[in-house]
Design an enzyme around this catalytic site. Structure first.
Site, PDB file in Angstrom:
ATOM      1  N   ASP A  85       0.846  -1.192   0.000  1.00 19.71           N
ATOM      2  CA  ASP A  85       0.000   0.000   0.000  1.00 19.71           C
ATOM      3  C   ASP A  85       0.886   1.248   0.000  1.00 19.71           C
ATOM      4  O   ASP A  85       2.113   1.131   0.077  1.00 19.71           O
ATOM      5  CB  ASP A  85      -0.936   0.021   1.229  1.00 19.71           C
ATOM      6  CG  ASP A  85      -0.194  -0.288   2.510  1.00 19.71           C
ATOM      7  OD1 ASP A  85       0.977   0.142   2.643  1.00 19.71           O
ATOM      8  OD2 ASP A  85      -0.768  -0.945   3.397  1.00 19.71           O
ATOM      9  N   ASP A 126       1.659   5.097   1.672  1.00 20.12           N
ATOM     10  CA  ASP A 126       1.427   6.043   2.760  1.00 20.12           C
ATOM     11  C   ASP A 126       1.917   7.417   2.313  1.00 20.12           C
ATOM     12  O   ASP A 126       2.941   7.531   1.642  1.00 20.12           O
ATOM     13  CB  ASP A 126       2.212   5.625   4.016  1.00 20.12           C
ATOM     14  CG  ASP A 126       1.865   4.204   4.439  1.00 20.12           C
ATOM     15  OD1 ASP A 126       0.685   3.936   4.673  1.00 20.12           O
ATOM     16  OD2 ASP A 126       2.786   3.357   4.511  1.00 20.12           O
ATOM     17  N   ASP A 175      10.398   5.029  12.256  1.00 22.20           N
ATOM     18  CA  ASP A 175      11.076   3.942  12.962  1.00 22.20           C
ATOM     19  C   ASP A 175      12.476   3.623  12.430  1.00 22.20           C
ATOM     20  O   ASP A 175      13.463   3.716  13.153  1.00 22.20           O
ATOM     21  CB  ASP A 175      10.191   2.682  13.036  1.00 22.20           C
ATOM     22  CG  ASP A 175       9.612   2.252  11.703  1.00 22.20           C
ATOM     23  OD1 ASP A 175       9.929   2.886  10.670  1.00 22.20           O
ATOM     24  OD2 ASP A 175       8.841   1.272  11.678  1.00 22.20           O
TER      25      ASP A 175
HETATM   26  P1  ATP Z   1       4.348  -2.462   5.349  1.00 19.96           P
HETATM   27  O1  ATP Z   1       4.932  -2.938   4.079  1.00 19.96           O
HETATM   28  O2  ATP Z   1       4.171  -3.519   6.350  1.00 19.96           O
HETATM   29  O3  ATP Z   1       3.087  -1.594   5.170  1.00 19.96           O
HETATM   30  P2  ATP Z   1       5.414   0.007   6.291  1.00 19.96           P
HETATM   31  O4  ATP Z   1       6.823   0.424   6.579  1.00 19.96           O
HETATM   32  O5  ATP Z   1       4.679   0.795   5.249  1.00 19.96           O
HETATM   33  O6  ATP Z   1       5.474  -1.524   5.955  1.00 19.96           O
HETATM   34  P3  ATP Z   1       3.295   0.810   8.041  1.00 19.96           P
HETATM   35  O7  ATP Z   1       2.843   0.185   9.305  1.00 19.96           O
HETATM   36  O8  ATP Z   1       2.378   0.896   6.906  1.00 19.96           O
HETATM   37  O9  ATP Z   1       4.625   0.048   7.646  1.00 19.96           O
HETATM   38  O10 ATP Z   1       3.811   2.268   8.436  1.00 19.96           O
HETATM   39  C1  ATP Z   1       4.119   3.272   7.479  1.00 19.96           C
HETATM   40  C2  ATP Z   1       5.310   4.067   7.935  1.00 19.96           C
HETATM   41  O11 ATP Z   1       5.000   4.740   9.154  1.00 19.96           O
HETATM   42  C3  ATP Z   1       6.555   3.262   8.248  1.00 19.96           C
HETATM   43  O12 ATP Z   1       7.312   3.001   7.107  1.00 19.96           O
HETATM   44  C4  ATP Z   1       7.282   4.159   9.225  1.00 19.96           C
HETATM   45  O13 ATP Z   1       7.922   5.214   8.540  1.00 19.96           O
HETATM   46  C5  ATP Z   1       6.123   4.764  10.013  1.00 19.96           C
HETATM   47  N1  ATP Z   1       5.809   3.963  11.213  1.00 19.96           N
HETATM   48  C6  ATP Z   1       4.880   2.990  11.329  1.00 19.96           C
HETATM   49  N2  ATP Z   1       4.839   2.490  12.567  1.00 19.96           N
HETATM   50  C7  ATP Z   1       5.749   3.173  13.275  1.00 19.96           C
HETATM   51  C8  ATP Z   1       6.176   3.142  14.628  1.00 19.96           C
HETATM   52  N3  ATP Z   1       5.654   2.276  15.497  1.00 19.96           N
HETATM   53  N4  ATP Z   1       7.144   4.006  15.013  1.00 19.96           N
HETATM   54  C9  ATP Z   1       7.668   4.900  14.136  1.00 19.96           C
HETATM   55  N5  ATP Z   1       7.317   4.959  12.855  1.00 19.96           N
HETATM   56  C10 ATP Z   1       6.366   4.128  12.416  1.00 19.96           C
HETATM   57 MG    MG Z   2       2.585   0.664   4.708  1.00 18.52          MG
END
Ligand code: ATP
Ligand code: MG
Length: 458
Positions: free
Chosen positions: A77, A79, A158
Site C-alpha cells: 500500500d 502512505d 522507525d
Molecule cells: P508495510 O509494508 O508492512 O506496510 P510500512 O513500513 O509501510 O510496511 P506501516 O505500518 O504501513 O509500515 O507504516 C508506514 C510508515 O510509518 C513506516 O514506514 C514508518 O515510517 C512509520 N511507522 C509505522 N509504525 C511506526 C512506529 N511504530 N514508530 C515509528 N514509525 C512508524
Molecule cells: Mg505501509
C-alpha cells in the site's frame, strides 16, 4: 589520512546518488539516481498528492511504499506524509476519515484503494497538552499527535529505510539520515537512540524483527542490541494492538523466518507464551506443529490462497491445548469432548491476556479443534454430514498439518483425502470397510469413567 579517505568516500557516494540540498537540510536524490518511476505508484496516491500540492500543501510518498519501490518489489500500500492537519485533510477530501486516537491518521478512499495520510509529526517534548501527547507509567507513548515539519517527521519514523520521502511530481527523493545507503547495504537501522525509541513504542521491537524477516535485511548492531534485552517491554502493549501486529508478523508471507527470529530474540513468549513454552519444553510434534503451520501459511500466500488467523491461532495454541486436554482426562476422568472444552477455555483465556482474538476468529478456531474429535467418526451418515460443515475444509487441512507434524492420526488424513475425491460407490465401500474394523471406541459406560481416549486428538 582517514579524514581524506572519508571525504573521498563521501564525494563518491554524493556523486553516485547525484545528491543536492533540499528542504530543511535534506539530501535530494534525483530520479536518475534512485530509479523510482511515477507510473509504479498507485493512481489513488498520485491523485491525493496532486490535490494536496494544488491546495499548497506539502505531500510526499513515504514508508513501505517508497522502500518497496526502491527494492524493486510491489508495494502492499502507499502512505503519504503532509503538512496538512487531519481537519484540513477532511475538508479537502470528501472521502477522508480520521481514524486512531493514539496516532491520528486519515484514510482517503479512491475506489477500492485506501490511502493512509499522516500529518508530519514532531517530538512529544513539543506537546502543548495531554490531547496531543501522553505517556504511560512505563514511558510508552499513549498519544503521538504533536505536529511538526518534514525534518521532525523523519526523526519520528522507525527505521532509516522507512524515512525516505518521494515526490512523484518532480521525481525527487529526500533523505535526512542514511536511508538509501542502508537500503543498498540491506541494513535495518533505527532512527535515533535505540533504547529510547523502543521504550516509547515497544512495537518497534516487533517491527525490527518483521522487516528483518520479510526483507532478509540484517539488523545493525546498535539497533539489534536492545531487542533481546528489552523484549519484556512488549508486555506494556495492550492485547488489541499486539493482535494487529501478530497479523502482520504471520500473515504476510514470511511467517517462518519471523517465528525463528521471534524465538531467537526472546520475543515469542510475550506474544504466545504457551506456544513458546511448548516449543522449548514440549514434545517434538509440538514444535513441528507450529513450524509446519508457518510453512503452510507462507506456501498458501505464495499460491495466492486464502489464509485466516483462526487457522494460525488454532495451530499455535494446539500444543498447549493437547497438553491441557491430557491433564483434564487424567485428573478429572472427563470425556475427550468435555476435556477439550475445558482445556480450550483455559488456553484461550491465558492467550487473551497477551493478544486479543476477535470473536470472528475465536469461534472458527474452536470449531477447527472440536472437529478434530469428529473427523475419526465416519460411520453411517457421519462422514457426509461432516463434509457439509462450513469449517470442514479448515479442519481437514488442520488434520493434515497434525499428521505432517508427526502426530499419530492412524491414516485418517489419507482416508479423508481419498473419500473427498471418491465417487458414491467408492465412498460406500470405504464406509463399509470401516464398519468391519474392530471399534476402537470403548463400550458405552458412564461418562465419568470414560478414561480411555476414543480418538486421536489428544
Ligand atoms: P508495510 O509494508 O508492512 O506496510 P510500512 O513500513 O509501510 O510496511 P506501516 O505500518 O504501513 O509500515 O507504516 C508506514 C510508515 O510509518 C513506516 O514506514 C514508518 O515510517 C512509520 N511507522 C509505522 N509504525 C511506526 C512506529 N511504530 N514508530 C515509528 N514509525 C512508524
Ligand atoms: Mg505501509
Amino acid at each position: 589520512m582517514l579524514k581524506q579517505l572519508l571525504q573521498l568516500n563521501k564525494s563518491l557516494s554524493d556523486k553516485l546518488f547525484e545528491s543536492g540540498k533540499g528542504p530543511m537540510g535534506s539530501k535530494v536524490i534525483s530520479e536518475k539516481a534512485h530509479g523510482i518511476k511515477k507510473k509504479d505508484v498507485s493512481t489513488g496516491a498520485i491523485k491525493v498528492i496532486e490535490q494536496l500540492h494544488a491546495a499548497d500543501y506539502q505531500a510526499y510518498l513515504v514508508g513501505g511504499g517508497v522502500r518497496d519501490l526502491l527494492l524493486g518489489s510491489k508495494p502492499k500500500d502507499f502512505d503519504i506524509a503532509t503538512d496538512a492537519t487531519p481537519e484540513q485533510l477532511k475538508s479537502l477530501f470528501r472521502s477522508a476519515r480520521i481514524i486512531g486516537k493514539r496516532f491520528r491518521i486519515v484514510h482517503v478512499r479512491f475506489g477500492r484503494e485506501i490511502i493512509e495520510v499522516t500529518t508530519f509529526r514532531d517530538s512529544h517534548e513539543e506537546a502543548d497538552g495531554e490531547h496531543e501527547a501522553a505517556q504511560s507509567e512505563h514511558g510508552v507513548l499513549l498519544k503521538d499527535n504533536v505536529y511538526g515539519n518534514i525534518k521532525t517527521d523523519a526523526e519520528r519514523r522507525d527505521f532509516t529505510i522507512n524515512a525516505l520521502y518521494y515526490n512523484p511530481e518532480n521525481g525527487d527523493l529526500l533523505e535526512f539520515s542514511s536511508g538509501l545507503e542502508d537500503l543498498n547495504a540491506r541494513t535495518l537501522r533505527i532512527v535515533g537512540n535505540p533504547e529510547d525509541r523502543y521504550k516509547e513504542d515497544p512495537v518497534r521491537l516487533l517491527r525490527a524483527i518483521r522487516f528483518a524477516a520479510k526483507l532478509g535485511f540484517s539488523i545493525e548492531q546498535a539497533t539489534e542490541a536492545p531487542i533481546r534485552e528489552h523484549a519484556d517491554y512488549l508486555s506494556h502493549i495492550p492485547p488489541a494492538r499486539l493482535f494487529e501486529e501478530v497479523l502482520k508478523l504471520f500473515m504476510s508471507g514470511s511467517a517462518t523466518a519471523t517465528l525463528n527470529l521471534l524465538r531467537d530474540y526472546h520475543c515469542l513468549q510475550y506474544l504466545f507464551p504457551s506456544t513458546d513454552y511448548c516449543m522449548n519444553n514440549g514434545r517434538e510434534t509440538d514444535s513441528n506443529m507450529v513450524s509446519c503451520a508457518t510453512a503452510n501459511t507462507d506456501k498458501r500466500i505464495r499460491q495466492n490462497k486464502k489464509v485466516t488467523p483462526a487457522f494460525v491461532y488454532a495451530a499455535f495454541l494446539w500444543p498447549a491445548m493437547r497438553a491441557a486436554m491430557r491433564h483434564q482426562i487424567k485428573e478429572h476422568q472427563l470425556s475427550p469432548h468435555e476435556a477439550m472444552q475445558r482445556a480450550a477455555q483455559g488456553v484461550i483465556s491465558q492467550q487473551l491476556s497477551y493478544t486479543a482474538i476477535p470473536k470472528r476468529f475465536l469461534i472458527p478456531m474452536r470449531e477447527i479443534w472440536v472437529l478434530q474429535l469428529r473427523l475419526p467418526q465416519r460411520n453411517g451418515k457421519r462422514a457426509d454430514a461432516l463434509m457439509e460443515h462450513p469449517r470442514f475444509r479448515a479442519a481437514y487441512d488442520f488434520l493434515l498439518l497434525r499428521e505432517q507434524a508427526g502426530e499419530t492420526v492412524q491414516g485418517l488424513g489419507d482416508w479423508w483425502t481419498r473419500y473427498q475425491a471418491a465417487d458414491d460407490e467408492t465412498r460406500a465401500a470405504m464406509k463399509n470397510e470401516l464398519s468391519k474394523e474392530p471399534s476402537k471406541r470403548p463400550r458405552r459406560r458412564s461418562r465419568r469413567k470414560n478414561t480411555k481416549p476414543s480418538d486421536s486428538a489428544q
